[in-house]
Design a protein around this motif. Structure first.
Motif, mmCIF file in Angstrom:
data_model
loop_
_atom_site.group_PDB
_atom_site.id
_atom_site.type_symbol
_atom_site.label_atom_id
_atom_site.label_comp_id
_atom_site.label_asym_id
_atom_site.label_seq_id
_atom_site.Cartn_x
_atom_site.Cartn_y
_atom_site.Cartn_z
ATOM 1 N N VAL A 1 75.367 -34.965 13.636
ATOM 2 C CA VAL A 1 74.715 -34.863 14.034
ATOM 3 C C VAL A 1 73.214 -35.094 14.201
ATOM 4 N N GLU A 2 73.039 -36.265 14.549
ATOM 5 C CA GLU A 2 71.804 -36.338 14.870
ATOM 6 C C GLU A 2 71.038 -35.951 16.467
ATOM 7 N N ARG A 3 70.139 -34.820 16.244
ATOM 8 C CA ARG A 3 69.466 -33.782 17.308
ATOM 9 C C ARG A 3 68.469 -33.516 17.430
ATOM 10 N N GLU A 4 67.750 -34.362 18.973
ATOM 11 C CA GLU A 4 66.500 -34.431 19.417
ATOM 12 C C GLU A 4 65.222 -33.447 18.593
ATOM 13 N N VAL A 5 64.142 -33.379 18.543
ATOM 14 C CA VAL A 5 63.527 -32.172 18.467
ATOM 15 C C VAL A 5 62.143 -32.547 19.782
ATOM 16 N N LEU A 6 62.253 -31.681 19.662
ATOM 17 C CA LEU A 6 60.755 -31.706 20.387
ATOM 18 C C LEU A 6 59.570 -30.912 20.514
#
Length: 429
Positions: A76-81
């Motif tokens: 699953v692609e997860r956002e990185v900030l």
């Protein structure tokens, strides 16, 4: 006579090449344009490739970005900030946040201490990326000294150690730390000082990777040069004043372009061959291979200036007088006693073919930290890698990073109070 003005001469030479670069850019655009029939010919591809290489070899490479916008965890692609959570004049502490990753707040904190030895923290992009699925990752983003006005004051090795202690206090107890190359010495010094003061925020572990703990072990060409030349030679030949119009105008620094020339000289044939191969790839239309070389050299050729006081104190303390392994290193007059380290676990990582920090230089920390329990110590020698491969590349991802993560889990398990699992099960029940 001109030695003290080499920085200014370097800037003048770069400015003088601006018209030639403009012509080269125009030629590159013209002979890569699909509307130009010559772009499909061998002649056109040779002109375009030559123009690109000229532009790249005369370009001023700015500070790169991490560009880690997302990661894939369990498919699953997860956002990185990216956020700054702590800041001082010579460093920002970056935190890579994954807000929609389940359970991320229960993951261990990891402070990655990037080297202040010429390249930007983005050189550790692969290191950061490898730990993002399993850790709350923080990384030191050091300031380019030519961008720091004189009004901000100086920065030396003692300040470096103070910065690390302040960051660890900000992160709180139980954090893991990882020092890549040069930070091995200030990191272990910061931990020793915190242990001696019985500081509550001492880290759970420190992993030292390819670091110069004791450069008398398997000395490399870099170590031998420092011994042969001595401190005053470096002071006379390596320090320059930042020229106008940079914000750090007048500050004494070890310039990035001098550092880069040293890096390139160590493996000159390899870099020449790499650019010849890139030229052939551009001519033959092998865009993927050319892109990989572009990415590598965009990072490798981006360098920063180091504050002169930090550079000279590091040369003297680490490479010439070997004060840490001799037990004579001090921090603002206070002795740095590695025997004080008792709670923080230690892992050392070395590369078999490392030509910067020879085999044994990092492992020396294992013998110096005599009061760390054996169950909290681990050494790993990675076969078939050089200095860069210790913290980046396929072997790092497949073999080194998993061992470090497993070591962190082992240390966290040792540090948990007895009955922790039973209490946690009861709470969940």
């Amino acid at each position: 006579m001109l030695r003290g003005y080499s920085y200014q001469l370097y800037e003048m030479a770069h400015a003088a090449l601006v018209p030639a670069r403009a012509v080269s850019d125009a030629a590159h655009f013209m002979f890569r344009n699909p509307l130009n029939p010559l772009s499909a010919t061998a002649f056109g591809r040779n002109i375009a490739a030559s123009a690109e290489l000229f532009e790249r070899m005369t370009r001023r490479y700015g500070k790169p970005v991490f560009g880690l916008d997302s990661i894939v965890v369990d498919g699953v692609e997860r956002e990185v900030l990216e956020e700054i959570v702590w800041s001082r004049p010579f460093c920002n502490l970056l935190h890579f946040v994954r807000p929609d990753l389940p359970g991320h707040l229960d993951q261990p904190k990891l402070l990655i201490v990037a080297p202040m030895s010429g390249h930007y923290a983005t050189l550790l992009r692969g290191t950061v990326e490898a730990f993002l699925p399993t850790h709350r990752v923080y990384v030191t983003d050091w300031t380019d000294a030519r961008m720091a006005p004189l009004a901000l004051g100086g920065f030396d090795l003692d300040d470096y150690v103070d910065y690390l202690r302040a960051m660890l206090a900000h992160l709180g107890p139980g954090a893991h730390t990882l020092g890549v190359c040069q930070p091995a010495v200030p990191l272990i010094a910061a931990v020793a000082l915190m242990e001696a003061a019985d500081h509550p925020d001492v880290p759970a572990s420190m992993t030292l990777m390819g670091g110069p703990i004791d450069t008398r072990c398997s000395p490399t060409a870099v170590n031998k040069l420092a011994q042969q030349r001595g401190v005053e030679w470096f002071r006379a030949n390596c320090l320059q004043s930042v020229p106008f119009p940079y914000p750090g105008f007048g500050r004494q620094v070890y310039p990035g372009y001098l550092q880069l020339s040293g890096f390139m000289a160590m493996n000159f044939d390899r870099h020449v061959n790499a650019h010849l191969e890139m030229f052939n790839q551009l001519v033959s239309g092998d865009g993927d291979s050319a892109d990989r070389r572009r990415e590598f050299y965009d990072e490798y050729l981006a360098v920063m200036d180091l504050a002169a006081e930090y550079y000279m104190q590091t040369i003297e303390t680490v490479f010439v007088r070997h004060l840490l392994p001799k037990g004579k290193m001090t921090h603002r007059g206070e002795p740095v006693d590695l025997k004080a380290i008792r709670r923080t676990a230690l892992m050392t990582v070395e590369g078999e073919n490392d030509d910067i920090s020879g085999v044994g230089q990092t492992q020396a920390a294992q013998d110096l930290c005599v009061n760390i329990p054996d169950e909290k110590k681990l050494h790993h020698l990675q076969l078939g890698v050089g200095h860069y491969g210790v913290f980046n590349g396929s072997r790092f991802r497949a073999q080194i990073a998993p061992r470090i993560a497993a070591f962190h889990a082992h240390v966290d398990a040792l540090n948990r109070p007895k009955g922790w699992l039973r209490r946690r099960a009861k709470v969940r029940g």
